[in-house]
Scaffold this motif. Structure first.
Motif, PDB file in Angstrom:
ATOM      1  N   GLY A   1      23.632  69.729 -19.626  1.00  0.00           N
ATOM      2  CA  GLY A   1      22.521  69.743 -20.507  1.00  0.00           C
ATOM      3  C   GLY A   1      21.825  68.511 -20.457  1.00  0.00           C
ATOM      4  N   LEU A   2      22.609  67.136 -20.809  1.00  0.00           N
ATOM      5  CA  LEU A   2      22.068  65.936 -20.752  1.00  0.00           C
ATOM      6  C   LEU A   2      21.705  65.585 -19.298  1.00  0.00           C
ATOM      7  CD1 LEU A   2      25.132  64.101 -22.490  1.00  0.00           C
ATOM      8  CD2 LEU A   2      22.508  64.476 -23.555  1.00  0.00           C
ATOM      9  N   ALA A   3      22.156  65.788 -18.288  1.00  0.00           N
ATOM     10  CA  ALA A   3      21.801  65.509 -16.797  1.00  0.00           C
ATOM     11  C   ALA A   3      20.366  65.973 -16.893  1.00  0.00           C
ATOM     12  CB  ALA A   3      22.655  66.027 -15.848  1.00  0.00           C
ATOM     13  N   THR A   4      19.949  67.225 -17.157  1.00  0.00           N
ATOM     14  CA  THR A   4      18.815  67.836 -17.147  1.00  0.00           C
ATOM     15  C   THR A   4      17.904  67.079 -17.523  1.00  0.00           C
ATOM     16  OG1 THR A   4      19.912  70.091 -17.151  1.00  0.00           O
ATOM     17  CG2 THR A   4      17.484  69.993 -17.570  1.00  0.00           C
ATOM     18  N   GLU A   5      18.070  66.375 -18.719  1.00  0.00           N
ATOM     19  CA  GLU A   5      16.956  65.510 -19.470  1.00  0.00           C
ATOM     20  C   GLU A   5      17.012  64.110 -18.845  1.00  0.00           C
ATOM     21  OE1 GLU A   5      14.824  66.466 -21.547  1.00  0.00           O
ATOM     22  OE2 GLU A   5      15.841  68.436 -21.211  1.00  0.00           O
ATOM     23  N   PHE A   6      18.085  63.565 -18.290  1.00  0.00           N
ATOM     24  CA  PHE A   6      18.353  62.170 -17.784  1.00  0.00           C
ATOM     25  C   PHE A   6      17.699  61.996 -16.484  1.00  0.00           C
ATOM     26  CE2 PHE A   6      22.401  61.272 -20.399  1.00  0.00           C
ATOM     27  CZ  PHE A   6      21.570  61.177 -21.470  1.00  0.00           C
ATOM     28  N   VAL A   7      17.601  62.996 -15.802  1.00  0.00           N
ATOM     29  CA  VAL A   7      16.919  62.989 -14.407  1.00  0.00           C
ATOM     30  C   VAL A   7      15.310  62.888 -14.483  1.00  0.00           C
ATOM     31  CG1 VAL A   7      16.519  65.411 -14.089  1.00  0.00           C
ATOM     32  CG2 VAL A   7      16.993  63.973 -11.997  1.00  0.00           C
ATOM     33  N   LYS A   8      14.609  63.248 -15.556  1.00  0.00           N
ATOM     34  CA  LYS A   8      13.173  63.610 -15.413  1.00  0.00           C
ATOM     35  C   LYS A   8      12.631  62.224 -15.320  1.00  0.00           C
ATOM     36  CE  LYS A   8      13.275  67.664 -18.508  1.00  0.00           C
ATOM     37  NZ  LYS A   8      12.881  68.166 -19.886  1.00  0.00           N
ATOM     38  N   GLU A   9      13.125  61.179 -15.878  1.00  0.00           N
ATOM     39  CA  GLU A   9      12.667  59.868 -15.951  1.00  0.00           C
ATOM     40  C   GLU A   9      13.358  58.687 -15.002  1.00  0.00           C
ATOM     41  OE1 GLU A   9       9.548  59.065 -17.008  1.00  0.00           O
ATOM     42  OE2 GLU A   9       9.035  61.093 -17.635  1.00  0.00           O
ATOM     43  N   SER A  10      14.300  59.254 -14.625  1.00  0.00           N
ATOM     44  CA  SER A  10      15.350  58.327 -14.029  1.00  0.00           C
ATOM     45  C   SER A  10      14.878  57.494 -12.830  1.00  0.00           C
ATOM     46  CB  SER A  10      16.391  58.946 -13.299  1.00  0.00           C
ATOM     47  OG  SER A  10      16.039  59.778 -12.062  1.00  0.00           O
ATOM     48  N   ALA A  11      13.616  58.021 -12.057  1.00  0.00           N
ATOM     49  CA  ALA A  11      12.955  57.057 -11.064  1.00  0.00           C
ATOM     50  C   ALA A  11      12.088  56.064 -11.788  1.00  0.00           C
ATOM     51  CB  ALA A  11      12.322  57.911 -10.109  1.00  0.00           C
ATOM     52  N   LYS A  12      11.502  56.474 -12.693  1.00  0.00           N
ATOM     53  CA  LYS A  12      10.714  55.510 -13.792  1.00  0.00           C
ATOM     54  C   LYS A  12      11.613  54.227 -14.092  1.00  0.00           C
ATOM     55  CE  LYS A  12       7.139  55.227 -17.036  1.00  0.00           C
ATOM     56  NZ  LYS A  12       6.148  56.007 -18.063  1.00  0.00           N
ATOM     57  N   ARG A  13      12.454  54.713 -14.666  1.00  0.00           N
ATOM     58  CA  ARG A  13      13.379  53.732 -15.422  1.00  0.00           C
ATOM     59  C   ARG A  13      13.771  52.610 -14.506  1.00  0.00           C
ATOM     60  NH1 ARG A  13      15.301  58.089 -18.131  1.00  0.00           N
ATOM     61  NH2 ARG A  13      17.136  58.551 -16.694  1.00  0.00           N
ATOM     62  N   ASP A  14      14.178  53.132 -13.165  1.00  0.00           N
ATOM     63  CA  ASP A  14      14.657  52.242 -12.271  1.00  0.00           C
ATOM     64  C   ASP A  14      13.479  51.252 -11.746  1.00  0.00           C
ATOM     65  OD1 ASP A  14      16.412  51.618  -9.708  1.00  0.00           O
ATOM     66  OD2 ASP A  14      14.469  51.787  -9.175  1.00  0.00           O
ATOM     67  N   ARG A  15      12.328  52.054 -11.441  1.00  0.00           N
ATOM     68  CA  ARG A  15      11.243  51.242 -10.890  1.00  0.00           C
ATOM     69  C   ARG A  15      10.681  50.190 -11.947  1.00  0.00           C
ATOM     70  NH1 ARG A  15       8.207  54.989 -10.310  1.00  0.00           N
ATOM     71  NH2 ARG A  15       8.168  55.976  -8.477  1.00  0.00           N
ATOM     72  N   GLU A  16      10.636  50.546 -12.924  1.00  0.00           N
ATOM     73  CA  GLU A  16      10.131  49.653 -13.964  1.00  0.00           C
ATOM     74  C   GLU A  16      11.203  48.923 -15.014  1.00  0.00           C
ATOM     75  OE1 GLU A  16       6.998  51.500 -16.324  1.00  0.00           O
ATOM     76  OE2 GLU A  16       6.569  52.764 -14.704  1.00  0.00           O
ATOM     77  N   ARG A  17      12.517  49.301 -14.474  1.00  0.00           N
ATOM     78  CA  ARG A  17      13.445  48.479 -15.215  1.00  0.00           C
ATOM     79  C   ARG A  17      13.421  48.519 -16.864  1.00  0.00           C
ATOM     80  NH1 ARG A  17      16.426  44.007 -17.153  1.00  0.00           N
ATOM     81  NH2 ARG A  17      18.594  44.202 -16.702  1.00  0.00           N
ATOM     82  N   ILE A  18      13.232  50.049 -17.256  1.00  0.00           N
ATOM     83  CA  ILE A  18      13.147  50.516 -18.627  1.00  0.00           C
ATOM     84  C   ILE A  18      14.588  50.662 -18.970  1.00  0.00           C
ATOM     85  CG2 ILE A  18      12.425  52.336 -20.156  1.00  0.00           C
ATOM     86  CD1 ILE A  18       9.950  52.909 -18.212  1.00  0.00           C
ATOM     87  N   TRP A  19      15.292  50.095 -20.013  1.00  0.00           N
ATOM     88  CA  TRP A  19      16.390  50.416 -20.763  1.00  0.00           C
ATOM     89  C   TRP A  19      16.371  51.845 -21.101  1.00  0.00           C
ATOM     90  CZ3 TRP A  19      16.961  45.567 -24.477  1.00  0.00           C
ATOM     91  CH2 TRP A  19      17.007  44.550 -23.761  1.00  0.00           C
ATOM     92  N   PRO A  20      17.468  52.543 -21.032  1.00  0.00           N
ATOM     93  CA  PRO A  20      17.611  53.870 -21.393  1.00  0.00           C
ATOM     94  C   PRO A  20      17.943  53.799 -22.701  1.00  0.00           C
ATOM     95  CG  PRO A  20      19.539  53.288 -19.882  1.00  0.00           C
ATOM     96  CD  PRO A  20      18.774  52.156 -19.948  1.00  0.00           C
ATOM     97  N   VAL A  21      17.435  53.486 -23.601  1.00  0.00           N
ATOM     98  CA  VAL A  21      17.759  53.551 -24.873  1.00  0.00           C
ATOM     99  C   VAL A  21      18.037  54.686 -25.508  1.00  0.00           C
ATOM    100  CG1 VAL A  21      17.297  52.742 -27.496  1.00  0.00           C
ATOM    101  CG2 VAL A  21      16.678  51.277 -25.378  1.00  0.00           C
ATOM    102  N   ALA A  22      17.154  55.739 -25.587  1.00  0.00           N
ATOM    103  CA  ALA A  22      17.192  56.900 -26.265  1.00  0.00           C
ATOM    104  C   ALA A  22      18.307  58.013 -25.518  1.00  0.00           C
ATOM    105  CB  ALA A  22      15.947  57.881 -26.184  1.00  0.00           C
TER     106      ALA A  22
END
Length: 415
Positions: A40-61
């Motif tokens: 269930g978590l993976a379904t949500e985490f994958v949605k913005e994973s490419a953006k987090r990597d590209r912009e180095r956004i911390w996965p706080v939430a």
């Protein structure tokens, strides 16, 4: 470079501690729920994973959701109110999360490893105290490795006895999870040169975490330099980690199996991306005689080969998990060696398939797959970076010595 020469001019970029979640974390009830929650978590985490990597956004939430879900306490013993799932299940959880975002999967590694170490080396009173923290949702980061030492096992960070607490001084690097941790286990030596986990509050005076992680892969693992300037740690939070390697225990294999699971997760993500791209965007080659890229016989063979090798790595990962279960329940020289060997085998295959799958993705998907808008190179960058944590060439040495000469693997966190 010695530790005394490490540049700390960026200390002004120190990251402040974050508040802990106000609600207590969920407690997983069994292995099946652990897998279901991870999916269930993976379904949500994958949605913005490419953006987090590209912009180095911390996965706080995402990190709060991960630890609050109960998945950070799944190896707390049942005797202390935890789920105590199989390590085969724990590895599958990390694989599932890592397939969605391998940086998030890696962040949990040292936390889960420290939980395992507490079970092995702490007395019941300390276990009760620290496991209660974990069950509430407290996240351990880490301040283990040091930059510039001759070997990974060489530490200059030390603590001195100050009555009811110790005082820690030193500098650390490769501190995955430390930026957004609640507690930071610090590997520090006593006067006898023994390594302990001194578990400090993230906002303890003198503990500074700097956001200076600049690797091209695993870009959001919340790592960086940790400065320790007379950091006070109560003795209630001083864990004798060295005891986990004085006699045969599964502690080293546990740290390693989580590494393996991150890599099989990366491989799974790469194969999934390959299949999706070939079926939705790639063109058939001019000489193939087929209308669709997914009908190319060479592509079909390659995807079959990659999937087969991933399944082999996953099978060894599961086997290693069950071997670790046996070693945890009955730690002998033989059961621990069995767990180490199975984990080393899985480590070899997981490294090979992670690199192969992330590289083959571009060959099979074609030139269009290299466009920046897709950010598919993050999978290769993550695989190449993460598989460097310990050299797989030495796993072959461990295996050869064991199967040829009956020599058991060394006892440390990389074996």
């Amino acid at each position: 470079m010695t530790l005394s020469q490490v540049n700390t001019e960026n200390a002004v970029q120190a990251v402040p501690a974050i508040p802990r979640p106000t609600a207590p974390a969920h407690v997983i009830k069994d292995d099946a729920e652990a897998i279901a929650v991870a999916r269930g978590l993976a379904t949500e985490f994958v949605k913005e994973s490419a953006k987090r990597d590209r912009e180095r956004i911390w996965p706080v939430a995402e990190l709060d959701a991960f630890s609050q879900s109960g998945l950070w306490s799944i190896n707390v013993p049942k005797a202390f109110g935890g789920p105590e799932v199989s390590y085969a299940t724990l590895a599958k959880v990390i694989e599932i999360i890592s397939a969605a975002d391998s940086s998030i999967g890696q962040i949990a590694q040292n936390h889960l490893g420290v939980v395992a170490a507490i079970r092995t080396v702490s007395d019941p009173e300390q276990q009760k105290l620290l496991f209660a923290e974990v069950l509430k949702g407290t996240r351990f980061g880490n301040a283990f490795s040091e930059f510039g030492s001759k070997r990974a096992v060489d530490f200059e960070t030390r603590f001195t006895d100050a009555g009811d607490h110790v005082v820690v001084n030193g500098r650390k690097f490769y501190s995955s999870g430390a930026l957004l941790a609640h507690l930071v286990p610090i590997v520090a030596l006593d006067d006898e040169g023994r390594a302990w986990y001194a578990i400090a509050q993230r906002d303890a005076p003198g503990l500074t975490v700097i956001d200076d992680w600049s690797s091209f892969g695993q870009r959001t693992t919340l790592s960086g330099t940790v400065l320790l300037d007379n950091v006070k740690v109560p003795k209630t939070h001083l864990v004798p980690g060295y005891k986990g390697y004085e006699v045969p225990t599964a502690d080293g294999a546990i740290f390693q199996i989580i590494q393996v699971a991150v890599d099989t997760g990366i491989a799974q993500a790469a194969i999934d991306e390959t299949v999706d791209f070939v079926r939705t965007k790639s063109r058939a080659w001019v000489d193939s005689g087929v209308e669709n890229a997914w009908d190319d016989p060479y592509t079909i063979q390659a995807v079959g080969d990659l999937t087969l090798r991933l399944h082999a790595a996953q099978a060894l990962l599961e086997k290693a998990g069950y071997a670790i279960d046996r070693a945890v329940l009955n730690p002998t020289a033989d059961t621990v060696a069995e767990a180490q060997i199975a984990t080393a085998e899985a480590k070899v295959l997981s490294t090979e398939i992670a690199i192969a799958a992330t590289n083959k993705l571009f060959e099979l998907a074609g030139t269009r797959s290299t466009l920046a808008e897709h950010n598919l190179d993050r999978h290769w960058r993550n695989a190449r970076t993460h598989t460097l944590h310990d050299p797989v060439r030495w796993k072959y040495s461990i295996l050869g010595k064991f199967f040829l000469n009956g020599e058991k693997p060394p006892l440390h966190a990389w074996s």
